[in-house]
Design a protein around this motif. Structure first.
Motif, PDB file in Angstrom:
ATOM      1  N   UNK B  89      41.913  39.847  41.764  1.00  0.00           N
ATOM      2  CA  UNK B  89      40.902  39.661  42.796  1.00  0.00           C
ATOM      3  C   UNK B  89      41.482  39.218  44.132  1.00  0.00           C
ATOM      4  N   UNK B  90      42.565  38.484  44.064  1.00  0.00           N
ATOM      5  CA  UNK B  90      43.070  37.887  45.297  1.00  0.00           C
ATOM      6  C   UNK B  90      43.976  38.838  46.073  1.00  0.00           C
ATOM      7  N   UNK B  98      36.910  46.392  46.924  1.00  0.00           N
ATOM      8  CA  UNK B  98      35.722  45.816  46.308  1.00  0.00           C
ATOM      9  C   UNK B  98      34.577  45.721  47.298  1.00  0.00           C
ATOM     10  N   UNK B 112      27.385  45.305  40.774  1.00  0.00           N
ATOM     11  CA  UNK B 112      28.749  45.365  40.264  1.00  0.00           C
ATOM     12  C   UNK B 112      29.059  44.143  39.420  1.00  0.00           C
ATOM     13  N   UNK B 113      29.642  44.372  38.265  1.00  0.00           N
ATOM     14  CA  UNK B 113      30.126  43.269  37.426  1.00  0.00           C
ATOM     15  C   UNK B 113      31.637  43.257  37.593  1.00  0.00           C
ATOM     16  N   UNK B 114      32.115  42.389  38.442  1.00  0.00           N
ATOM     17  CA  UNK B 114      33.534  42.404  38.778  1.00  0.00           C
ATOM     18  C   UNK B 114      34.317  41.538  37.804  1.00  0.00           C
ATOM     19  N   UNK B 115      35.279  42.124  37.148  1.00  0.00           N
ATOM     20  CA  UNK B 115      36.097  41.333  36.247  1.00  0.00           C
ATOM     21  C   UNK B 115      37.568  41.509  36.587  1.00  0.00           C
ATOM     22  N   UNK B 116      38.265  40.406  36.471  1.00  0.00           N
ATOM     23  CA  UNK B 116      39.663  40.320  36.880  1.00  0.00           C
ATOM     24  C   UNK B 116      40.516  40.279  35.611  1.00  0.00           C
ATOM     25  N   UNK B 118      43.865  40.052  35.700  1.00  0.00           N
ATOM     26  CA  UNK B 118      45.174  39.452  35.984  1.00  0.00           C
ATOM     27  C   UNK B 118      46.293  40.368  35.511  1.00  0.00           C
ATOM     28  N   UNK B 123      43.977  41.502  28.110  1.00  0.00           N
ATOM     29  CA  UNK B 123      42.746  41.021  28.720  1.00  0.00           C
ATOM     30  C   UNK B 123      41.853  42.186  29.126  1.00  0.00           C
ATOM     31  N   UNK B 126      39.924  43.107  25.960  1.00  0.00           N
ATOM     32  CA  UNK B 126      38.892  42.105  25.676  1.00  0.00           C
ATOM     33  C   UNK B 126      37.700  42.254  26.592  1.00  0.00           C
ATOM     34  N   UNK B 130      33.657  43.171  26.089  1.00  0.00           N
ATOM     35  CA  UNK B 130      32.624  42.273  26.585  1.00  0.00           C
ATOM     36  C   UNK B 130      31.631  43.031  27.481  1.00  0.00           C
ATOM     37  N   UNK B 131      32.173  43.848  28.343  1.00  0.00           N
ATOM     38  CA  UNK B 131      31.320  44.588  29.262  1.00  0.00           C
ATOM     39  C   UNK B 131      30.438  45.587  28.524  1.00  0.00           C
TER      40      UNK B 131
END
Lengths: 358, 358
Positions: B89-90, B98, B112-116, B118, B123, B126, B130-131
């Motif tokens: 995200x950063x 985004x 929007x369901x924003x997922x990071x 990393x 991840x 996973x 989840x989504x």
DNA sequence: TACGGCACCGCAAACGTTTGCGCCAGTCGG
DNA sequence: CCGACTGGCGCAAACGTTTGCGGTGCCGTA
């Protein structure tokens, strides 16, 4: 006895979206679907015999069962989502903070719903309604402006937890996790004073952002207490752009007064814009003036000159906010107290003693 | 006739979460709640008499009715959410993209369901599960690495639309909206060649990121076609950090060979890191070597030296992706074709003619 | 044997919407 | 006057979970 007949499958075509429900698992495991529900929820699993429990869990895993969070959300009234309202996604400050929040919420099984308001109060209202209709469990607002007080009070009345982060609004009864911006302003002032500056200027951010008021207060108080001279320039435009900083710097240079030797800009980009304008007029930093920025943006140490700035613990603030939110949602505790995180001064090469000292 | 009795309210305490349902509105308007549902949905509103429709709409508005998107999602099987998976995200590149996506999805009523992730493949898995359990309508993946192929194929099998953005994986049957990284590499090479460089180096990003392979291909092909000499250094660490660039630059300087006069770094930060290391050894840019970065990060023009870079239309790519997604979800069309957006070369002061030309 | 207690599990009613179906009262043509 | 048709609306069954309640065995005790 295992119910035979009605074997799953056969109706769906290969490309069809095929979701496995509790009932599917129940049929395969030869139990009622409520038993499956209980067996798969850690909180209720001990209500079912360990043998059947294991069996059900195995079948569920084999069939790739995944709880439908939408149905669960409807039934339980908890969606395990937290709205995170930001002013501008592309702002590096915001992005780092979001990373802190996101990394903390994910392991707790909470999903951040990140929405960008583009700093538009009307959009904030719209978006909040939208979020509430999605039944978010809580809201984190990082983009509050002074004028947003009524909107914030409105969602507070909906009864879901609201936490303010980064920005707060004075007098509102909501927990806020912010940087200590008074201290930030104070640090900037102390630094300039310690270097020997006696005539300083402040390039202020928008007046409807409380943290800017705080920075201003900390700075001006410290300057005044030292008996130094200060001139204040107010920005009317958007927060923290280089253009805005350049614009204010031009005003400063065009005024009849002698140029202050020390400048405090409310944002790094404003500082950089100011430096550019000054250079156009043949002034160099830090030779002819010192300048302190704010926020310590990434890579600002690679700018020319490397910027002295007030560094904010953004990611930590995000983590803290998320931690508290997780705690709040899991234990149903009363709303937490507000907290302020201390910024730090990072001295680089945009500040030095005033010219007359050399 | 209006049903009297059972007036809403009285049971809830002031602080209670009080949501207005279809039934509440129906009672107040004296109709059945199915009629309310129809009156409030533009698609079915003409099924109800214009008089009652107006009345119902007025009552709903007065009572502050808001459709419960969770219940609606359960019933309709469409949640009006789009998952957006990002690597970090950063990362400013990601953030701009985004913003483009977010600004386009919001007016279409999509969240929007924003997922990071990393940049962690485990991840990614996973988080995708989840989504899916949240029944997202579609997925945009901007963080695909070569090793993610199987994971991507798995979610494709769930039958929901998947679009890749920024990064793609060769050979996968999914629409991808990317930058034309071959062209990006080519532009960098052409620029260096045009300045007269005949010995060049390439500081490559990670090998499991396809766009880096493309950049490399475009660059190397062009260099080779011109008959110039190239040395390639491969980064094994994370994508685009200054440390990584410095590390590779050190290797380059420590080698016995004469320093190439032109360098192509796969990321602006790598370029900046390389410059820092070179300066430690007394080499100046662009005096002793030229360097071209990639991505054109914000404020890179304020660095020292202002960096020549390949600029990517990130926000536009985000908008485009979101546009296509909206179209795809609303009209149920077949999956769109992949597209590539052209990057552009931005010449600043980190590149110039090689030393022997002066 | 009777009965209380307990462990386990099924039943069915929710949660708030959406939507196929069918009823009812008009209207119209024959 | 009767049948067909239609616009408008109510009825009720879903969607997939969760969960209070109660039923069925089984055990132990009186």
């Amino acid at each position: 006895m295992l119910r035979s007949g009605g074997v799953a499958g056969g109706r769906e075509r290969p490309g069809e979206r095929t979701i496995v429900t509790l009932e599917d698992v129940a049929r395969a495991a030869g139990v009622h679907y409520s038993t499956v529900s209980r067996a798969l929820d850690p909180d209720t699993a001990r209500q079912v015999n360990v043998m059947t429990r294991k069996r059900v869990q195995a079948v569920a895993k084999r069939m790739g069962y995944q709880k439908d969070m939408v149905a669960s959300g409807l039934k339980r009234g908890r969606t395990h989502t937290v709205a995170v309202v930001v002013g501008d996604l592309a702002n590096p400050n915001v992005a780092l903070m979001l990373r802190g929040i996101s990394n903390r919420l994910e392991p707790a099984g909470l999903m951040p719903l990140i929405v960008d308001t583009q700093n538009d109060p009307a959009r904030l209202e719209r978006v909040l309604d939208h979020l509430l209709s999605r039944r978010v469990d809580a809201v984190i607002v990082t983009a509050a402006r002074l004028s947003d007080g009524p909107t914030l009070r409105r969602i507070r009345r909906r009864g879901i937890p609201v936490i303010l982060a980064v920005q707060t609004v004075p007098g509102i009864r909501l927990p806020a996790f912010t940087h200590d911006d008074i201290l930030g302003g104070t640090l900037a002032a102390q630094h300039l004073l310690a270097l020997g500056h006696r005539r300083v200027a402040q390039l202020r951010g928008p007046a409807d952002i409380y943290s800017c008021l705080q920075r201003a207060q900390g700075f001006s108080q410290t300057i005044a207490a030292a008996g130094a001279m200060e001139v204040v320039l107010r920005s009317s435009g958007p927060m923290g752009t280089a253009e805005e900083g350049g614009h204010l710097m031009r005003q400063l240079l065009d005024s009849k007064r002698a140029l202050p030797t020390g400048i405090f800009a409310h944002h790094d980009l404003m500082a950089l814009g100011a430096i550019s304008v000054a250079e156009e007029r043949g002034l160099a930093c830090p030779r002819d003036f010192s300048i302190v920025g704010y926020a310590d943006l990434p890579n600002v140490e690679r700018m020319v000159p490397p910027l002295t700035s007030i560094s904010l613990p953004r990611e930590e603030l995000g983590r803290l906010t998320a931690d508290v939110m997780v705690e709040l949602l899991s234990s149903g505790a009363r709303p937490p107290a507000s907290r302020k995180l201390a910024p730090t001064l990072v001295v680089r090469q945009s500040t030095g003693p005033p010219r007359d000292f050399r």
